[in-house]
Design an enzyme around this catalytic site. Structure first.
Site, short mmCIF file in Angstrom:
data_model
loop_
_atom_site.label_atom_id
_atom_site.label_comp_id
_atom_site.label_asym_id
_atom_site.label_seq_id
_atom_site.Cartn_x
_atom_site.Cartn_y
_atom_site.Cartn_z
N ASP A 162 12.21 -5.09 -9.89
CA ASP A 162 12.49 -6.23 -8.69
C ASP A 162 13.35 -6.97 -9.07
OD1 ASP A 162 12.49 -6.11 -5.91
OD2 ASP A 162 11.45 -7.93 -6.42
N GLU A 171 16.71 -4.28 -11.72
CA GLU A 171 17.42 -4.25 -9.98
C GLU A 171 18.55 -5.66 -10.58
OE1 GLU A 171 17.17 -5.11 -6.00
OE2 GLU A 171 16.10 -6.63 -6.62
C1 GLC Z 1 14.00 -6.95 -3.23
C2 GLC Z 1 13.75 -5.36 -2.88
C3 GLC Z 1 13.68 -5.87 -1.52
C4 GLC Z 1 13.31 -7.01 -1.84
C5 GLC Z 1 13.72 -7.87 -2.88
C6 GLC Z 1 12.39 -9.55 -2.14
O1 GLC Z 1 15.45 -6.81 -3.84
O2 GLC Z 1 14.52 -4.33 -3.61
O3 GLC Z 1 13.63 -5.87 -1.04
O4 GLC Z 1 13.45 -8.06 -0.05
O5 GLC Z 1 13.56 -7.81 -3.63
O6 GLC Z 1 11.56 -9.27 -3.36
#
Ligand code: GLC
Length: 590
Positions: free
Chosen positions: A216, A283
């Protein structure tokens, strides 16, 4: 040079061909656990619900399952605020359920990947509770605490989910930093103890049998130590507009070089663990496709699959806009494995972004054609395989996602894309026997798995067909991609040959040029490598694809492998092809 006679060759002299890692050829499926399948009637999806749907997932032909967070959590950000990294939130099940999920998945050749949130914890995590307890607490430095500005306000202008990313703690008189909600304080990755604690988390889950992690917000781990203000902008930066509403360039909060040190250490920590090296899917938020490259690591020693969100940032169905992104991919990523992501739990579903209700199913098939014929490893967001559409909240009282509450009515939050999976046309679509945590899209009465399984022309059956095609054609999985022409309506490309085994660094390391000169490894799984031509009419008008302009393709005869619509002919001796509105064709040279 010494020569060896054939009968002198010994087993240990044979250099085995390197098998590509499993994830390069796989199709992934994202399960938003709250919304996939409820097994106990509390209206919230759970692990046992997933277990009950494994046969379905296997029959789709997917191989990797990424499950959104299921750890104990106050659920402020629906699981992205973790209170305990070593357990399961009771609303999602028990550790025994998780273990059963892994073993049942294994029986079906499905691999489980879990979401790992390293940037922040919940404010109810014991680390933070201790950290905030006093200025001198042993864990104070595990988070980012700073003095107020001279006027008593936040230390600087940094913003994220909230208008200020700093929250004042009255008791200790300092502010703590949180890129996301105030209930999600950022860990201080400059403290080596944080790294050690998180490595332990990874080892724990690898021992449970997970095959990798979706990391994440992995390029948000560090912030500028000097706390310089981010430059202010008139608009939300293009690359962030789907997920944030900040009007600043986050150069001091996102994508700092220090992230790479941690990612390299993390990758090194994982190397040699398990039968196959665990896969990291990251991500990362970066302004351009080119900026993704450093995340693979200069020696292929960082993230194997950084998410590529640039297609999902395109806000209209337009051949020219898609082509522009793909040409950037070709320019910068052609020697790296990449991903294709059209929808996920943070974005409006692609059907909702690109189609009205009337043409939604046609567009869903067109998008499927794209998803499975590009170079990138495809990620299916649950429900896309039946063409699910968003159902955004109608009033603020209905909103569950705090982002929707904070920004209402300009932005309604992410609930719309997170509605329960539509399994059949019974009450609550077979998702729950209780009362669902989010209202269903009422279209479930027609748009559901059961109905689509029974219809040979459904989106679901088209997905299955395309997944099977991708698995049997190496040109589709590893062939290079060449864009054809500049037609305003028709996006066309050829997939052919195979790029050298990826620059992922899986099982080896080397510089980019070394990888480029490596011979292609043989893959046992399939050998079909004819060129594949993909034609996609992205407009609601009929369009003519004039293939005669593209030699030597136009010299070949072409045969239909898959099509979004029923086709009058299976063979195209010449390449003048009339395409219906939103028609997609996958052709192979005959
Ligand atoms: C990432 C997740 C999202 C979340 C954020 C904070 O972007 O995909 O859903 O709100 O992280 O953890």
């Amino acid at each position: 040079m010494t020569t060896i006679k054939l009968n002198e060759i010994k087993q240990d002299m044979i250099v085995p061909l390197k098998q590509p890692p499993w994830w390069e050829g796989a199709v992934f499926y994202q399960i938003y656990i709250r919304s996939f399948q409820d097994s106990n009637g509390d209206g919230i999806g759970d692990l046992r619900g997933i277990i009950s749907r494994l046969d379905y997932l296997q029959s789709l032909g997917v191989e990797g399952l990424w499950i959104n967070p299921f750890y104990p959590s106050p659920q402020v950000d629906f699981g992205y605020d973790i209170m305990d990294y070593f357990d399961i939130d009771p609303q999602f099940g028990t550790m025994a359920d998780f273990e059963q999920l892994v073993s049942e998945a294994e029986k079906r050749q499905l691999k489980i990947l879990i979401d790992l949130v390293l940037n922040h914890t919940s404010d109810r995590h014991p680390f933070f509770i201790e950290s905030r307890s006093a200025r001198h607490s042993a864990k104070r430095d595990w988070y980012i605490w700073r003095e107020p500005a001279e006027n008593g306000g936040p230390p600087n202008n940094w913003a994220g989910f909230e208008k200020s990313s700093w929250t004042f703690d009255r008791k200790s008189g300092q502010y703590y930093y949180h890129f996301f909600y105030r209930q999600q304080p950022d860990l201080n990755w400059r403290n080596p103890a944080v790294k050690e604690a998180m490595f332990e988390v990874m080892d724990f889950w690898l021992d449970k049998g997970v095959k990798g992690f979706r990391l994440d917000t992995i390029n948000l781990l560090f912030e500028d130590e000097a706390l310089r203000d981010n430059p202010v902008t008139d608009e939300v930066p293009e690359y962030l507009k789907q997920v944030l509403s900040i009007k600043q360039l986050p150069i001091y909060t996102i994508d700092l070089p220090e992230n790479h040190h941690v990612i390299k250490a993390l990758r090194q920590h994982l190397s040699g663990k398990g039968d196959e090296e665990p896969v990291l899917i990251g991500e990362v938020f970066v302004p351009t496709v080119r900026d993704l490259v450093p995340y693979y690591g200069d020696r292929g020693d960082e993230i194997q699959l950084p998410f590529n969100f640039f297609l999902s940032n395109v806000d209209k169905l337009s051949a020219a806009s898609f082509r522009q992104v793909l040409s950037q991919d070709s320019e910068y990523l052609s020697h790296y494995p990449t991903t294709t992501v059209l929808s996920n739990h943070d974005l409006p579903r692609a059907t909702t972004r690109y189609a009205s209700e009337e043409n939604s199913d046609a567009v869903a098939k067109l998008l499927a054609t794209i998803l499975f014929t590009l170079r990138g490893t495809p990620f299916i967001y649950y429900g896309s395989e039946i063409g699910m559409r968003d159902r955004p909240p109608e009033t603020i009282d209905e909103v569950q996602d705090p982002r929707g509450k904070l920004d209402w009515p300009d932005y309604k939050g992410r609930d719309g894309a997170r509605t329960p999976m539509q399994w059949d046309n019974t009450k609550n679509a077979g998702f729950t026997k209780g009362s669902p945590w989010l209202k269903l899209n009422p279209d479930y009465v027609q748009r559901n798995v059961k109905a689509q399984l029974a219809n040979p022309n459904s989106i679901l059956n088209y997905y299955k067909k395309l997944i099977a095609l991708r698995q049997s054609w190496s040109s589709l999985r590893r062939g290079k991609l060449t864009l054809l022409g500049e037609d305003p309506s028709v996006l066309a490309y050829v997939r052919e040959g195979a790029t050298p085994e990826s620059n992922s660094g899986a099982g080896h390391s080397g510089t980019r040029s070394e990888f480029e000169s490596q011979p292609l490894a043989c893959v046992a799984r399939e050998q079909q490598d004819d060129p594949i031509l993909v034609l996609l009419n992205m407009s609601e008008e009929k369009s003519l694809f004039r293939g005669e302009n593209f030699e030597p393709l136009s010299q070949k005869a072409w045969k239909v492998l898959a099509s979004t619509h029923s086709v009058a002919t299976e063979n195209f001796p010449s390449l003048r092809v009339n395409l219906k509105p939103f028609e997609g064709l996958v052709l192979k040279s005959d």
